[in-house]
Motif scaffolding. Structure first.
Motif, short mmCIF file in Angstrom:
data_model
loop_
_atom_site.label_atom_id
_atom_site.label_comp_id
_atom_site.label_asym_id
_atom_site.label_seq_id
_atom_site.Cartn_x
_atom_site.Cartn_y
_atom_site.Cartn_z
N PHE A 79 0.76 -1.23 -0.16
CA PHE A 79 0.04 -0.07 -0.13
C PHE A 79 0.88 1.37 -0.10
CE2 PHE A 79 -2.81 -3.11 2.12
CZ PHE A 79 -3.80 -3.43 1.27
N VAL A 80 2.21 0.91 0.24
CA VAL A 80 3.11 2.34 -0.05
C VAL A 80 4.12 2.28 -0.75
CG1 VAL A 80 4.53 3.87 1.53
CG2 VAL A 80 2.70 2.46 2.72
N ILE A 81 4.96 1.37 -0.86
CA ILE A 81 5.96 1.12 -1.74
C ILE A 81 5.36 0.98 -3.40
CG2 ILE A 81 7.94 -0.25 -2.81
CD1 ILE A 81 8.50 -0.67 0.57
N PHE A 82 4.44 -0.13 -3.23
CA PHE A 82 3.91 -0.24 -4.72
C PHE A 82 3.13 0.96 -5.55
CE2 PHE A 82 0.65 -2.75 -7.29
CZ PHE A 82 1.49 -2.92 -8.44
N PRO A 83 2.54 1.59 -4.82
CA PRO A 83 1.85 2.66 -5.55
C PRO A 83 2.81 3.94 -5.97
CG PRO A 83 0.43 2.10 -3.76
CD PRO A 83 1.77 1.48 -3.55
N LEU A 84 3.79 3.83 -5.14
CA LEU A 84 4.78 5.08 -5.37
C LEU A 84 5.89 4.57 -6.64
CD1 LEU A 84 6.01 6.10 -1.85
CD2 LEU A 84 4.57 7.30 -3.51
N ASN A 85 5.97 3.32 -6.55
CA ASN A 85 6.75 2.70 -7.60
C ASN A 85 5.71 2.69 -9.05
OD1 ASN A 85 8.71 1.15 -8.90
ND2 ASN A 85 9.01 0.20 -6.94
N ILE A 86 4.84 2.67 -8.90
CA ILE A 86 3.84 2.91 -10.27
C ILE A 86 4.01 4.34 -10.80
CG2 ILE A 86 1.47 2.82 -10.93
CD1 ILE A 86 0.70 0.74 -9.01
N ILE A 87 3.91 5.24 -9.80
CA ILE A 87 4.03 6.72 -10.14
C ILE A 87 5.30 6.78 -11.03
CG2 ILE A 87 4.14 9.06 -9.47
CD1 ILE A 87 2.20 8.35 -7.02
N GLY A 88 6.51 6.26 -10.29
CA GLY A 88 7.83 6.32 -10.79
C GLY A 88 7.67 5.59 -12.10
N ALA A 89 7.16 4.42 -12.47
CA ALA A 89 7.33 3.56 -13.51
C ALA A 89 6.72 4.55 -14.86
CB ALA A 89 6.80 2.34 -13.48
N VAL A 90 5.41 4.97 -14.44
CA VAL A 90 4.66 5.72 -15.49
C VAL A 90 5.36 7.01 -15.85
CG1 VAL A 90 2.69 7.14 -15.92
CG2 VAL A 90 2.43 5.14 -14.64
N LEU A 91 6.20 7.52 -15.27
CA LEU A 91 6.70 8.73 -15.60
C LEU A 91 8.03 8.41 -16.26
CD1 LEU A 91 6.94 10.98 -12.17
CD2 LEU A 91 5.51 11.38 -14.32
N GLY A 92 8.78 7.41 -15.65
CA GLY A 92 10.03 6.93 -16.56
C GLY A 92 9.66 6.42 -17.92
N LYS A 93 8.53 5.69 -18.11
CA LYS A 93 8.18 5.22 -19.33
C LYS A 93 7.82 6.15 -20.48
CE LYS A 93 4.60 2.38 -21.58
NZ LYS A 93 4.16 3.22 -22.48
#
Length: 583
Positions: free
Chosen positions: A398-412
């Motif tokens: 509930f914390v690490i995974f959603p933040l990782n999604i944000i970074g992944a979308v920006l990186g892509k």
């Protein structure tokens, strides 16, 4: 109305108790709670047991005495703290003469043997008074194998105005124990004024002679000079060599095709069409780089917090800060890992993002949960409660995974498109045969020697503070060593990659990562040496605990070092291929 007054009085008392513990400010005759923590063998510091798992008696309670509770934090539960009120009535600035705590009547054979075991293994117990740690020894034996318990605790407490600044424990009354005997446990408290400032009350726990020894300073200076020498040497060699390469390639560009065919073309320019080819196991590789970048940033900020905030003064504060920093740096993992994955032509970026998110947390949790079975079997306080396991899983989900999604979308979307200085050939170029010392396996093996040489002295101090009774506080040294390590790894990997490319081997991505990661392999070999020659640890539990947690430490270090190596080498490869004219 009576009940309302009673409720308000109860709430005010609770607030008063909590404020004393949190602010460390007391008024005359305020209660100061003394907590028992754990017991452990002197040579097995991490093998800890709850104090009352051994047959010590509980304090005698009066009818009007209220229960004392301590709400442990999440990080304290993970680190195995097990604080229990001692039942000793201590009040601020109030001296207490010798007073009975509790009594063991008619010591039975089973309890006697447990005390004997604790004495033979040199068990020490830990207590806390106003967050100041106190250590005491359980007992001792004489040359005739008679066993004695220390049954009297003498507390000398120093205070400066309204704060406690010093605590000393003296164990007295050596009592010969035998089955069937009665044992009386007593204590006394003496208060005295002290000139120690509250901010300096942890100074006496810091071993300045050990951590600021001349050898420590010399190792830092030696590592720094090695970095200066290495950077200068690498710069000089590569610049001179690259100038010759540029001159040769510039000359080759002036030749026609027939002259080129008759010439002897070789070197790193010849593989320009393959050097930016996608790596094998793209998902794993990009996830390792993303995790390494996140770990590096989290460790850097953790060391800065430790320098500025003196985290060693609060129980488990270093671990709680580390969990917080790792969580909030999760977008970096997603950004770096996913952008790298898509630049290498990866299409299933969601799968990569999920894998990258849980790569390192799964390694940590898997190792900790495996060791937890041993802790539960031995009834050690290091066993992690099931609720804490659920809390760790919740943080990941509930914390690490959603933040990782944000970074992944920006990186892509921001940097996920390839922008190589050279076109990639459709058909891979065959890798020519080369001498054995130019093979990637040899380059990887020797690549970690020099970086390990720059940090192995610091590893001794880190290991000693974690596996022995030392409080590590020289985080400025650690920050400098981390920066030195990063520079040495980048320099060594750039040189190794240059020779590899010059041998027309374009498999530099995995090679650079593993060359940097090999440093952790040497650290683990040193950990094996340290266990057998620098410690007196013993037993299945402690051995398992040591080697699995050292494996976890080295795995994290290896991922960090590999990311240093790859990111530095990537900048070098992009630079040399962007400055050469490619047909």
């Amino acid at each position: 109305m009576y009940y309302a007054h009673f409720f308000l009085l109860l709430v005010s008392q609770i607030i008063q108790i909590c404020s004393d513990r949190l602010t460390h400010i007391y008024k005359a005759k305020d209660e100061v709670i003394l907590f028992y923590n754990t017991l452990s063998p002197y040579h097995n510091r991490q093998e800890t047991y709850p104090y009352f798992d051994f047959p010590f008696c509980h304090a005698i309670k009066t009818d009007d005495e209220h229960e004392q509770y301590y709400a442990q934090s999440f990080a304290e539960k993970l680190e195995g703290y097990d604080l229990e009120p001692s039942g000793m009535h201590i009040h601020f600035t109030e001296n207490i003469p010798t007073k009975l705590v509790c009594q063991i009547k008619d010591l039975n054979e089973k309890d006697y043997k447990q005390f004997v075991k604790a004495i033979l293994q040199n068990f020490w117990y830990q207590m806390y008074l106003d967050d100041l740690p106190i250590w005491g020894i359980v007992g001792e034996k004489d040359e005739y194998r008679n066993f004695y318990l220390w049954t009297h605790k003498k507390f000398d407490i120093g205070y400066n105005k309204d704060r406690i600044v010093d605590v000393n424990l003296t164990s007295e009354n050596r009592f010969h124990i035998l089955p069937g005997k009665d044992i009386n446990f007593t204590y006394e408290v003496n208060w005295k004024k002290s000139d120690i400032e509250f901010e300096d009350r942890f100074t006496k726990y810091l071993d300045h002679a050990f951590f600021q020894h001349r050898i420590h300073w010399f190792s830092i200076f030696n590592s720094f000079m090695m970095v200066v020498f290495l950077v200068g040497l690498v710069s000089m060699i590569l610049m001179r060599t690259l100038r010759k390469d540029y001159a040769r390639y510039s000359k080759d560009d002036d030749l026609d095709d027939l002259e080129k065919d008759l010439g002897d073309e070789y070197g790193w320019k010849q593989i320009h069409g393959d050097v930016f080819r996608s790596v094998r196991h793209n998902t794993l590789f990009s996830s390792l780089i993303g995790s390494g970048f996140q770990l590096s940033c989290a460790c850097f900020f953790l060391i800065l917090f430790a320098i500025l905030g003196e985290l060693y003064t609060e129980r488990a504060s270093l671990l709680s800060t580390a969990i917080f920093l790792y969580s909030i740096t999760s977008p970096l993992n997603g950004y770096v890992g996913t952008s790298l994955y898509t630049r290498f032509g990866g299409k299933k970026w969601v799968r990569q993002m999920i894998f990258s998110t849980f790569l390192f947390p799964s390694l940590v949790c898997g190792t900790a949960f495996f060791i937890n079975f041993f802790s539960i079997y031995y009834h050690a306080s290091k066993s992690i409660p099931f609720v804490s396991m659920l809390a760790v899983a919740s943080i990941c989900i509930f914390v690490i995974f959603p933040l990782n999604i944000i970074g992944a979308v920006l990186g892509k979307n921001i940097s996920g498109q390839p922008h190589y200085p050279c076109r990639i050939n459709a058909v891979p170029r065959p890798i020519p045969e080369k001498k054995w010392f130019m093979e990637p396996i040899f380059v990887i093996t020797i690549g970690g020697i020099l970086p390990f040489g720059s940090i192995f002295i610091e590893m001794y101090f880190v290991f000693t503070s974690f596996w022995a009774y030392k409080i590590y506080y020289v985080y400025g040294f650690m920050l400098l060593v981390l920066l030195i390590l990063a520079v040495v790894i980048v320099c060594v990997t750039i040189v190794s990659t240059y020779f590899l490319l010059n041998a027309e081997d374009y498999r530099w991505q995995w090679t650079s990562f593993l060359t940097g990661s090999s440093t952790a392999g040497y650290v683990y070999l040193y950990a094996i040496y340290y266990y057998f020659f620098k410690t007196k640890m013993y037993g299945l539990f402690q051995t398992t605990f040591y080697f699995f947690y050292m494996f976890l430490f080295c795995a994290g270090l290896g991922i960090m070092c590999g990311s240093f190596a790859f990111l530095g080498t990537t900048a070098f490869v992009y630079k040399i291929y962007s400055t050469v004219k490619i047909d």
